[in-house]
Scaffold this motif. Sequence first.
Motif, PDB file in Angstrom:
ATOM      1  N   LYS A 626      39.124  44.829  24.497  1.00 23.47           N
ATOM      2  CA  LYS A 626      37.926  44.326  24.079  1.00 23.47           C
ATOM      3  C   LYS A 626      37.872  43.886  22.452  1.00 23.47           C
ATOM      4  O   LYS A 626      37.404  42.685  22.260  1.00 23.47           O
ATOM      5  CB  LYS A 626      36.742  45.400  24.307  1.00 23.47           C
ATOM      6  CG  LYS A 626      35.565  44.959  24.866  1.00 23.47           C
ATOM      7  CD  LYS A 626      34.509  45.919  25.028  1.00 23.47           C
ATOM      8  CE  LYS A 626      33.235  45.781  23.997  1.00 23.47           C
ATOM      9  NZ  LYS A 626      32.283  46.862  23.772  1.00 23.47           N
ATOM     10  N   TYR A 627      38.648  44.654  21.710  1.00 24.93           N
ATOM     11  CA  TYR A 627      38.602  44.226  20.264  1.00 24.93           C
ATOM     12  C   TYR A 627      39.306  42.900  20.165  1.00 24.93           C
ATOM     13  O   TYR A 627      38.935  42.001  19.477  1.00 24.93           O
ATOM     14  CB  TYR A 627      39.447  45.375  19.304  1.00 24.93           C
ATOM     15  CG  TYR A 627      38.533  46.519  19.047  1.00 24.93           C
ATOM     16  CD1 TYR A 627      37.331  46.434  18.096  1.00 24.93           C
ATOM     17  CD2 TYR A 627      38.499  47.878  19.428  1.00 24.93           C
ATOM     18  CE1 TYR A 627      36.606  47.441  17.779  1.00 24.93           C
ATOM     19  CE2 TYR A 627      38.101  48.864  19.070  1.00 24.93           C
ATOM     20  CZ  TYR A 627      36.877  48.807  18.165  1.00 24.93           C
ATOM     21  OH  TYR A 627      36.165  49.788  17.839  1.00 24.93           O
ATOM     22  N   GLU A 630      37.688  39.976  21.596  1.00 25.70           N
ATOM     23  CA  GLU A 630      36.452  39.530  20.810  1.00 25.70           C
ATOM     24  C   GLU A 630      37.239  38.752  19.630  1.00 25.70           C
ATOM     25  O   GLU A 630      36.562  37.563  19.300  1.00 25.70           O
ATOM     26  CB  GLU A 630      35.858  40.739  20.169  1.00 25.70           C
ATOM     27  CG  GLU A 630      34.424  40.738  20.099  1.00 25.70           C
ATOM     28  CD  GLU A 630      33.995  42.058  19.676  1.00 25.70           C
ATOM     29  OE1 GLU A 630      33.797  43.068  20.536  1.00 25.70           O
ATOM     30  OE2 GLU A 630      33.803  42.326  18.626  1.00 25.70           O
ATOM     31  N   TYR A 633      38.475  35.310  20.883  1.00 24.12           N
ATOM     32  CA  TYR A 633      37.478  34.217  21.163  1.00 24.12           C
ATOM     33  C   TYR A 633      36.957  33.821  19.794  1.00 24.12           C
ATOM     34  O   TYR A 633      36.310  32.657  19.478  1.00 24.12           O
ATOM     35  CB  TYR A 633      36.481  34.916  22.037  1.00 24.12           C
ATOM     36  CG  TYR A 633      36.877  34.769  23.503  1.00 24.12           C
ATOM     37  CD1 TYR A 633      37.440  33.915  24.018  1.00 24.12           C
ATOM     38  CD2 TYR A 633      36.343  36.304  24.204  1.00 24.12           C
ATOM     39  CE1 TYR A 633      38.068  34.181  25.514  1.00 24.12           C
ATOM     40  CE2 TYR A 633      36.772  36.257  25.639  1.00 24.12           C
ATOM     41  CZ  TYR A 633      37.793  35.340  26.137  1.00 24.12           C
ATOM     42  OH  TYR A 633      38.287  35.624  27.314  1.00 24.12           O
ATOM     43  N   ASN A 634      36.743  34.692  18.777  1.00 23.74           N
ATOM     44  CA  ASN A 634      36.323  34.308  17.629  1.00 23.74           C
ATOM     45  C   ASN A 634      37.122  33.429  16.720  1.00 23.74           C
ATOM     46  O   ASN A 634      36.634  32.417  16.184  1.00 23.74           O
ATOM     47  CB  ASN A 634      36.327  35.565  16.553  1.00 23.74           C
ATOM     48  CG  ASN A 634      34.850  35.776  16.293  1.00 23.74           C
ATOM     49  OD1 ASN A 634      33.874  35.140  16.347  1.00 23.74           O
ATOM     50  ND2 ASN A 634      34.661  37.177  15.916  1.00 23.74           N
ATOM     51  N   THR A 638      36.132  30.070  22.583  1.00 26.26           N
ATOM     52  CA  THR A 638      35.830  30.752  23.935  1.00 26.26           C
ATOM     53  C   THR A 638      36.468  29.727  25.194  1.00 26.26           C
ATOM     54  O   THR A 638      36.194  30.232  26.222  1.00 26.26           O
ATOM     55  CB  THR A 638      34.039  31.031  24.048  1.00 26.26           C
ATOM     56  OG1 THR A 638      33.767  29.868  23.816  1.00 26.26           O
ATOM     57  CG2 THR A 638      34.148  32.387  23.456  1.00 26.26           C
TER      58      THR A 638
END
Lengths: 707, 707
Positions: A626-627, A630, A633-634, A638
Amino acid sequence: KSIGKIGSMHLQHTHVPYPTKERLQPRRFKAHLMGTTYVYDFPELFRQAVHTQWNYAIVNCPELKCPQDVLEAKELALDEKGQLQEVVRSAGSNTCGMVAWLLTLFTPEYPKGRKIIVIANDITYQFGTFGFVEDQFFTKATELARKLGIPRIYLSANYGARVGLANELMNNFKVSWKNENNPSEGINYLFLDAETYKQLNQNEKKSVIAEKLVENGERTIQNEGQPIILTGASALNKVLGREVYMSSLQLGGTQIMHRNGITHLTAQNDLEGITKIIQWLSYVPSARDLPVPIFENSDTWDRDIDYIPPKGLYDPRWLLAGKYEADNWISGFFDRESFLETLGAWAKTVVVGRARLGGIPMGVIAVETRTVEHIIPADPANSESQQEIIMEAGQVWYPNSAYKTAQAINDFNKGEQLPLMIFANWRGFSGGQRDMFLEILKYGSYIVDALIDYKQPVFVYIVPNGELRGGAWVVVDPTINESKMEMYADEKAKAGILEPEGIVEIKYRNAQLISTMEQLDETYKKLKKSLEDPLKTEVEKSKIEILLKAREQELLPVYSQIALQFAELHDTPGRMKAKNAIRKILEWKNARRFFYWRVRRRIHEEYMFKKLININPNFTRNQMKKYLTEWFYNDVGTEFDWEESDFKVAKWIDEMLENFSDDERNEGNNIINMKSSTNKKDLINLRIKNIKNEMITKKVVELAKIN
Amino acid sequence: KSIGKIGSMHLQHTHVPYPTKERLQPRRFKAHLMGTTYVYDFPELFRQAVHTQWNYAIVNCPELKCPQDVLEAKELALDEKGQLQEVVRSAGSNTCGMVAWLLTLFTPEYPKGRKIIVIANDITYQFGTFGFVEDQFFTKATELARKLGIPRIYLSANYGARVGLANELMNNFKVSWKNENNPSEGINYLFLDAETYKQLNQNEKKSVIAEKLVENGERTIQNEGQPIILTGASALNKVLGREVYMSSLQLGGTQIMHRNGITHLTAQNDLEGITKIIQWLSYVPSARDLPVPIFENSDTWDRDIDYIPPKGLYDPRWLLAGKYEADNWISGFFDRESFLETLGAWAKTVVVGRARLGGIPMGVIAVETRTVEHIIPADPANSESQQEIIMEAGQVWYPNSAYKTAQAINDFNKGEQLPLMIFANWRGFSGGQRDMFLEILKYGSYIVDALIDYKQPVFVYIVPNGELRGGAWVVVDPTINESKMEMYADEKAKAGILEPEGIVEIKYRNAQLISTMEQLDETYKKLKKSLEDPLKTEVEKSKIEILLKAREQELLPVYSQIALQFAELHDTPGRMKAKNAIRKILEWKNARRFFYWRVRRRIHEEYMFKKLININPNFTRNQMKKYLTEWFYNDVGTEFDWEESDFKVAKWIDEMLENFSDDERNEGNNIINMKSSTNKKDLINLRIKNIKNEMITKKVVELAKIN
C-alpha cells in the motif's frame, strides 16, 4: 626511484638485498608433493583468477578498464586473547595449521571492491592435521565472515583431525610387572608415581571439530585427483581384512563425489578451481541482504530469443544459453556465455546453474527432454555387486533429480539470494517400485519445502512445446509461496493434471462418445429417433439397430479423435489463464524482454519491502504494498497500473535506489543509511521518517495500555 | 424419563421412532469394499482406542478411574462464507469428500480432556477423489489445528485428485467436419456457437493440492494391505507397455514404505491404527509449547536398572525396555512397557522411538550392536535387477541409519517437543565406496542440523561397554547446541577419536616402544649404557648389540601390550571428564535415578525460560538464568548449588508451576495467565510483573532516544 610502475624496491636502500623466497621452497615442495598449492601462494591464484574474469568481461565490453591491482589481501591471525586480528607478517609465519585472509577483490561487477574471507589449510604444518587451535581459528574466521555477511571460502587440503597420546605422560609412567624379574611374563597395570602425578594440572579444552561439519560442504568445488574421504583406503582395507581399495580416489574421487551431488564443480588444478570460485561469486551479492550484482554486458535485454525449443528431443542448455548452428549463433534466453552449470554429473534429468538475464544474475532450473543413463558403480567391497545402468526418461522427476532440484533451490536461496527461473517441462514424478523405495515422495516434498522457504522472486515458465502435469504441477504451483512465486505458460505449452489420452480414457469412454455422436450426427440422431417410433415393428427396429451399430462402428474412430481434441482443448494456456492458474501467456520469442523488466521490477520491489520491514518487522506485505503503490501513483501518475507496469515500476524504484549511498549498493553495511543529493532523496527520506513516526506513536500507545 | 444413564431418547415424545442407521449401510458397505472404515464411524474407533488406553493405564495404576465418556466429537464444516464452523448434523450429511471433527479426548494423561483435529476422506463421495472444495476444507481444518496448536490427524483413504472435463461444454460443442456429408473423413476443429459461448462466465479457482503435499507425511501409520502410491499399478503398466506390476501394493505396500522409512508404524486394521495414534499422542503435549504430559505409573523412578549391557552383542531394546529372562523381569532404563518403537523396519542399525522415564515422555535413540541385513528389493520394472542383501555392522552409521537418526530427532523436536535421550555407542560412520556414493557425509551433517535446531534438552549417554569415536563423536558433541545438550559417559564406557589399536599404530611404533623400554627396563638400560662405554672394544660392543636385540625381541610383545594399555588409558571416562568432554561419569545401575531428576529439572527450567522469553524476546539465556538462580537462592537457600541440585531445583519449579492455572498445564491457551491461590503465586506474579516493568521502562527510554 622506480621507473614506471612502482617496484618492490621503491625508495629502499641500494644495499637492501632482493628478498629470496628460498626459505619457503621446502614447504612449497612438500605441498606440491601432496598435490596442492602451498598455502601462502593462494592469494596470488585469486589475483590471477580475478584478472581472468576481467579479461572475459573486457571481450564483451571493451570500454571496461581493469584496475591496476585487483586484489588486496590482509592476513588474519589470533592474538594472545584468542581474538582475530589483521596481521602483517611474512609468508610462512603461521603458528597453526590454518591460515586466513580478508581479501578485497576488485572484480568487473564490483570495481570498488568486494570482500571475502578465505581460510586455507597449511598441509605442511603437522602433517596437515588439525586440532583445537585450528578449529578455534576456523570458527573465529567463519564468525567474522558471518558478522560481515560476506562469502567464506574454505580451501581444504588436510589429513583430518590430529590425534595424539598424552606426550607428557609417555615418558613418565611406570609399570607394575607380574614378575619384577622377568618382565616378559606380562604386566598388571600402569601407574604414575606421586611426583609425576602432581605435575598433572593442565586441562586443555577438547577439540571442537563439530563446527566444521556444520559449516562446510554447502558448495564444493573438487580438484580432480584429490579425494574427499571419511576414512582412507588403507585404513578401510585393514578394517575389511583384505585389499579392497587401491586408492582413496576410489572412495571419494570426483567420479563418486561429482556423480552423487556432493561436489558442485570439478577443476583440473588449483588455479582452475579458484577461477571457478571467482566466476561463481560474480553471481552473488557482495554481502548478505544486498541486491544482486547487475552487470550489464553487450548482450542487450531487447532482443528476440533465436532458439525455439522444438516438439521433440533437445538439449535444454540450448534454450538457456543458445548454441552454434553451422557457425551461426542462435541465441538462448540468458545473456551469451553467462550460463554456469553446477551439479552437472548428478541426476541429469534436471539441469541447474546460474546465468544472467540482461545482467541480472539468476538461479536456473531446466528439464532434460532426452533419456539419460544413471550409472551406479559397483561396490568394490561387495564382490557380487555389479555396475548398474538405469535409463531415466526425460521430463520426469526421479528421486535423484527431485533431490537435486530441491538442493539447487536451497543453494540459490541461502547465501546467494538469487531470483529463480524454473523452465518447467515435467510430465510428473516417476512412481515405479524402485522410485517408491527410494522415497520419491520425500524428495518431491523437499522441492515444496525449498520453495516455501524461498525469499526472492521465483518465476515458473512452462516452455514452448513443454508441459506440466499432475504431481509435478503440485510441487511448483505458485500457491506454495504466493508472495514470491509467479507462473507463466508459453502460448505453445500444455498443462493439466492428466495428459489428454489419460483423461479421455477415464472421462470420455464409449457411452460418452455415443452420446456426443447422437448430438452431432444427424444420421445417427434420425435413426435413434425412428427407433422410438411406436409404429415401427420389432423387425424394423432390429434392422435400425443394425444400422445404428454400423454407423457407430464407422464413426467411433473419428469421435475418439473428437474426444481427444476436446480433451486437448482443456490443455491450453488459455484455459490455464482462465482458471487463474497462470499469471500470463507469453510468446517465447519475446520472453527475454518481458522477464528482464519483470525480474528487475520484482527484485527491486522485494528490496523496498526489506527496507520497510526493517522499520517495522510487523508490517504485512499488503501494508507495505500500500505504501509503495501510494508513492508510485503520487510520483508517476495514476494512469499506470501498479501490477502491470513492470518497466515503469522498475525505473521508478531504480531512481529511488540511486539515492541510497553507493556503499550500500556496492559494499553495503547499514541498510537505512542514505546519501543526500536530490529532491527524490529527500522525499524517500521523509516518507521513511513518517512511517517510523507512525510506528513509534503506535508503540507508545500500546505500552501505555500494558501499564 | 430415562432410568439410570440418560439414553438417546431422553425427554423425547414416545412416538419418535428409533433412529435407524439403515440409510448409511450402503455407504458403509461401499467403504468396506474398498478396505476402509466408513468415515462417520471413525469417532467411534477413537472412543474405543481411548478406552483401550485407559484399560492399560488401570492395570498399572488400579486407583485410576476411567471417566464415563472418553470422547466428545464436534463435526466441522464450511459455512457459506467458506469459514469453518462447528455443526450438528446427522452422519453422512457431508457435502464434500472430506469430513473433520474437533475431538476432545479424555485420556489417562489428560483426564480433563485434550483436543485434536481429525480430518478424514469420505471414500464413498465422488469415488474418493478430491478437488477444490476438499482442498479448501482440508486447509481450513489444518489452519484451525495450527491456530489452536493442537495435533492434526489425517485419515487418508482416497483416489487422488479429481480430474474432469468441462462438463458444461461436453454437450454443447460443435464440430467443423472435413466433409459435412461424410463425417468419417475426419474433422477440422471443434467450436462453440455464439449463444453457448455467451453462457461461459464461470471462472472457478483452480485446485490447491499443493497444501496436501506440504502438510502431510510427517508421521505416517499405514494399514497393511493399503498402498501409498503416486500412480496405480495399472496406469504404470500402461506407461511401461507391459504387465510389470500385479498390484499397487507392490509399489506402495508396507513392505516398501515401512522399509524405507516413509511409514513410521503399520497396523493390521483401522482400529489398530487409531489405537496406535492414541498411544503415540500419549507422549505428546496437548498443545504447542505446553509441558510434556508427565504420567507417573507404578514403575517408580527410584529403582536400579537390572539389565546391564554386556560387552558382546545384545538387543538395544533390552537396555531401553527391559526383558524377561526365564520368567524373571529384568528391568530396563525406561518405565516398564512404555517404549514404543517407530521406523522399525528401516535402517535397523539404529533404534528409535518414544518412552517414559518415571512418567516423563522422551524421544529415544539407541544403537544396534549386532550385524543386520539391509534388503533392497529387486525392481519389477528392471528384469536384470536382483534382490540385494547388504550386511550392515552394528555400532556404525550408514547413510540410511544416519538419515533415520536425523529424521527421528526432527520428529521428536517438531510438533512433539520431547526431551531427547541418545544412548551413544558408535564406532563411526561407514566410509566405503558405496556409502560415499550414497552421500554418507550429507546424512551425517543432517544429524548435526537436527541437533542444532533442537529446542528441548538433549542427553547423550555413552552406555556401559559402549564407545564413541571419531566422526560419530563429532555429530553428537554437546558443543553443537550447548544450551540444550549434555553428554555423560558410563564408568564402563570408552571414547576417543581413534580406537586404541589404531592410535598405537600411528603414535606408538617400534621407536617409541624401544624408548619406553630403555626407560623402564633396567637390563636394557644397562646394556645400552655399556654400549656407550668408551673402554669397550668393537667386538664387545657388537656382542652387546646382539644382547640388546635379543632383549628387544623378548620384550617387544609385552611392550606392545603396555603401549596398548597406555592408549586404552586415554580411552576412559575419567579422561573425558578431565578434558571437559562430558558433564559427569555415571553408574548405569543408578542412571535412572539420576536422569529422572535431571530431565525433570531441565524441562522445568526450559519451561521457565519460555515464560521469561515471552516477556522479553531479547533476553539472553544468561540473563534468564540469573533471574532464576537469584529467585532460587532466595527461596531455597544458598547452600544448594544451582547446577548440581537437580532434585531441589525440580521441586522448586514444580511448586511454582502449580501456581499457574490448571488450564495452562492441562489444556493451555495463554501462557502468562495465572490463577490466584498461595503466597508463592503472588511472589512469582510479582517477579514477572517486575521484569515487565523493567522492560517497559527500557523501551520507553529507547524510543525517546530514536525520536
